[in-house]
Design an enzyme around this catalytic site. Structure first.
Site, PDB file in Angstrom:
ATOM      1  N   ASP A 195     -20.655  13.878  38.272  1.00 15.82           N
ATOM      2  CA  ASP A 195     -20.083  15.084  38.875  1.00 15.82           C
ATOM      3  C   ASP A 195     -18.569  15.090  38.664  1.00 15.82           C
ATOM      4  O   ASP A 195     -17.830  14.389  39.356  1.00 15.82           O
ATOM      5  CB  ASP A 195     -20.406  15.144  40.368  1.00 15.82           C
ATOM      6  CG  ASP A 195     -21.852  15.524  40.631  1.00 15.82           C
ATOM      7  OD1 ASP A 195     -22.543  15.873  39.672  1.00 15.82           O
ATOM      8  OD2 ASP A 195     -22.280  15.473  41.796  1.00 15.82           O
ATOM      9  N   GLU A 279     -32.558  17.496  42.496  1.00 19.19           N
ATOM     10  CA  GLU A 279     -33.798  16.737  42.388  1.00 19.19           C
ATOM     11  C   GLU A 279     -34.607  16.785  43.674  1.00 19.19           C
ATOM     12  O   GLU A 279     -34.046  16.872  44.771  1.00 19.19           O
ATOM     13  CB  GLU A 279     -33.478  15.271  42.037  1.00 19.19           C
ATOM     14  CG  GLU A 279     -32.782  15.142  40.697  1.00 19.19           C
ATOM     15  CD  GLU A 279     -32.143  13.786  40.457  1.00 19.19           C
ATOM     16  OE1 GLU A 279     -31.961  13.413  39.281  1.00 19.19           O
ATOM     17  OE2 GLU A 279     -31.794  13.095  41.441  1.00 19.19           O
ATOM     18  N   THR A 439     -36.095  12.139  34.329  1.00 16.83           N
ATOM     19  CA  THR A 439     -34.882  11.641  33.690  1.00 16.83           C
ATOM     20  C   THR A 439     -35.040  10.178  33.256  1.00 16.83           C
ATOM     21  O   THR A 439     -36.125   9.622  33.312  1.00 16.83           O
ATOM     22  CB  THR A 439     -33.681  11.814  34.637  1.00 16.83           C
ATOM     23  OG1 THR A 439     -32.492  11.441  33.950  1.00 16.83           O
ATOM     24  CG2 THR A 439     -33.835  10.971  35.881  1.00 16.83           C
ATOM     25  N   GLU A 477     -35.086  14.273  30.299  1.00 10.65           N
ATOM     26  CA  GLU A 477     -33.627  14.303  30.181  1.00 10.65           C
ATOM     27  C   GLU A 477     -33.133  12.882  30.003  1.00 10.65           C
ATOM     28  O   GLU A 477     -33.807  11.929  30.395  1.00 10.65           O
ATOM     29  CB  GLU A 477     -32.974  14.880  31.447  1.00 10.65           C
ATOM     30  CG  GLU A 477     -33.266  16.325  31.740  1.00 10.65           C
ATOM     31  CD  GLU A 477     -32.558  16.802  33.011  1.00 10.65           C
ATOM     32  OE1 GLU A 477     -31.794  15.998  33.594  1.00 10.65           O
ATOM     33  OE2 GLU A 477     -32.777  17.951  33.410  1.00 10.65           O
ATOM     34  N   LEU A 480     -27.772   9.513  31.514  1.00  2.13           N
ATOM     35  CA  LEU A 480     -26.337   9.364  31.281  1.00  2.13           C
ATOM     36  C   LEU A 480     -25.997   9.800  29.868  1.00  2.13           C
ATOM     37  O   LEU A 480     -26.858   9.763  28.983  1.00  2.13           O
ATOM     38  CB  LEU A 480     -25.925   7.899  31.472  1.00  2.13           C
ATOM     39  CG  LEU A 480     -26.076   7.327  32.885  1.00  2.13           C
ATOM     40  CD1 LEU A 480     -25.831   5.831  32.875  1.00  2.13           C
ATOM     41  CD2 LEU A 480     -25.133   8.014  33.851  1.00  2.13           C
TER      42      LEU A 480
END
Length: 569
Positions: A195, A279, A439, A477, A480
């Site tokens: 973020d 999520e 992810t 996904e 990182l």
């Protein structure tokens, strides 16, 4: 969210075999009673009175009408019980229309978090966006993913939606020929890995949370978390006459109506945010202010009065009122490891009658939350051809090799050595025809710190198996930013080099930014896209793929240079 990049690439020792999770024994405490009591304890969703109509630029949204259609009915108890019983689904709602039948896996790219200005009126760095989209299209990318921030769009007041900046983006995407995955981001940006900007919830929502702080998730120390409204108050009309679920559904309806010309041709997917970082989970491992650090186990988030009221009722329903005063008192704190705590250690309290009762209740509350939001999303998007719904589930891979899976438990995933926590989630998504987005697809076990029992590969396999059994599509996904061929190879192997029925339906690459447009990174990325999206490319030798990728990189060099320069400004 996963862990710091230094942790991800640090450990070089060989990984132990990934530990499978069986469908093991059911808990001793009667789960039917837990579900019924928890549902009864939740405040009823009362439709607000004749609230004034809310404005959407040139359109009007009537929250009272929306409330009538979304009041939580007693049927929800039965629906949630079906989740617990884990009965196979006979059929799935076709919210998204026909599944993509292309032989490859389409690649999307996440846009920067601050793609739209905080005032909502325009794009940030429009020149960079234009050049970037053109470069992505030239590389064979299918489309982009963008966060549609609640805190930006509805910032000025309930029902006052400003989609101007997003309209600008949709027009550019359509002009470029790219598809869009739009994320309904009902969470705060800031406080999690990656973020880089801060976008709080709408001011009028935060004001209500300030007045009643039990609307925020709360840990055992009384620490309040404003990342996302507590699911314990899903059915409480605390937001100027509307419940949180009604606010989310009104927002999705406004988005659908405002972007009607783009739905199904440019906008192909709606990812519905359901918690922190978008999520479906509790905010059990917040990084803000150093509260949590990898690989801590996190903490249970069940201490606001709405959650405690539900827990109390559930405990009384199974004849154990003493279990209804709060979460486990011996579960440690955010930065602890499982063996530091009596509850999570190898033969700890998690595997007792009490532990099974508590985890059944805690995880069921999360499932009911997902059911409520998806019911609202289905009511909005059913009948919109060509648009899929998806939900993101967190890849909590640390301590996956232990018996208790402590970090997953605090996040709300009742997944242990003897209990499958992901099949109930997949079946819940299946009832609404939603895709499961997962992810940490780029991670390998041996790259992770072995003392933390990280097993991302085993976790991805378990979730993929749950999706197959539930009959839902699985998308992926990377957790990182990774620009190296090792990560690319892992994604291709996990997502694309599979039999058709096991292949992922899409992959979203994190994230568009200056680093992606560095010459070497861009060349490798072009090759990665080719291997993912073109079945023939996976049969080519590596040298041929690299030659073709180099050709793409050369042809797009002016666009890439322009995008990199503009993004750096």
């Amino acid at each position: 969210m996963a862990l710091n990049l230094s942790h991800q690439t640090g450990a070089a020792t060989a990984a132990a075999a990934a530990v499978g999770v069986g469908a093991g024994a059911a808990p001793t405490a009667p789960r039917t009673a837990v579900v019924a009591a928890a549902s009864a304890a939740a405040a009823p969703a009362t439709a607000p009175g004749q609230a004034p109509a809310l404005s959407l630029q040139s359109q009007t949204v009537d929250p009272a009408q929306a409330a009538d259609s979304l009041s939580v009915k007693p049927d929800l108890v039965m629906a949630c019980q079906a989740l617990v019983d884990q009965k196979p689904e006979a059929e799935h709602l076709d919210v998204g229309g026909e599944q993509d039948t292309k032989p490859g896996v389409p690649v999307f790219v996440m846009m920067p978090l601050d793609t739209v200005r905080k005032d909502g009126n325009a794009l940030n760095r429009r020149k960079a966006v234009e050049a970037s989209l053109s470069a992505l299209k030239s590389a064979g990318v299918e489309g982009i993913m963008v966060d549609v921030w609640w805190g930006i769009v509805e910032a000025e007041g309930p029902g006052k939606y400003n989609f101007n900046g997003y309209m600008e983006l949709m027009e550019l995407a359509k002009k470029t020929g790219l598809k869009v995955q739009a994320v309904m981001s009902f969470h705060q940006c800031g406080g999690n890995v990656g973020d880089s900007v801060t976008i709080p919830l709408p001011r009028w929502v935060v004001e209500e949370m300030d007045k009643d702080q039990d609307l925020a998730y709360t840990d055992k120390s009384g620490r309040r978390n404003y990342e996302y409204i507590s699911l314990g108050c899903d059915t409480v009309p605390a937001f100027q006459g509307r419940t949180a679920i009604q606010c989310y559904t009104d927002f999705m309806r406004a988005f659908r109506d405002h972007f009607a010309p783009f739905m199904g041709n440019t906008i192909m997917e709606i990812q519905v945010g359901m918690g922190p970082a978008g999520e479906l989970r509790y905010p059990s491992y917040p990084e803000s202010n150093g509260t949590w650090a990898f690989p801590g186990i996190g903490e249970f988030q069940c201490y606001d009065r709405y959650m405690l009221s539900s827990l109390k009722a559930a405990a009384e329903a199974v004849g154990k009122p003493e279990w209804g005063h709060g979460g486990p008192g011996d579960a440690g704190s955010y930065k602890d490891w499982p063996e530091d705590t009596p509850f999570f250690r190898r033969e700890g309290g998690w595997n007792t009658e009490y532990g099974q009762f508590f985890m059944s209740w805690y995880s069921q509350m999360l499932l009911e939350h997902g059911e409520r939001i998806l019911s609202g999303a289905s009511s909005v998007y059913t009948g919109t051809p060509g648009v899929k719904i998806s939900v993101k589930v967190a890849g909590i891979h640390w301590h996956y090799g232990t018996r208790s899976h402590a970090a997953e438990l605090t996040a709300g995933y009742y997944n242990t050595r003897t209990h499958d926590g992901y099949l109930p989630i997949a079946r819940m998504l299946g009832r609404h025809g939603a895709v499961l987005n997962f992810t940490c697809v780029e991670m390998r076990d041996h790259e992770q710190p072995q003392d933390a029992q990280c097993r991302p590969e085993g976790l991805v396999k378990q979730v993929a198996a749950a999706a197959r059994e539930a009959g839902v599509g699985l998308a992926g996904e990377n957790a990182l930013p990774r620009y190296d061929e090792t990560a690319h190879d892992q994604v291709v192997s996990t997502a694309a080099e599979k039999a058709a029925e096991e292949r992922m339906v899409a992959f979203t690459y994190l994230r568009m930014g200056p680093d992606l447009f560095q010459p070497d990174n861009w060349r490798r990325f072009a090759g990665f896209v080719k291997r993912m999206s073109e079945a023939d490319a996976r049969d080519m030798c590596r040298e041929q793929v690299e030659r073709e990728a180099a050709g793409v990189a050369h042809a797009t060099q002016p666009l890439v240079h322009e995008a990199h320069a503009a993004l750096c400004n």
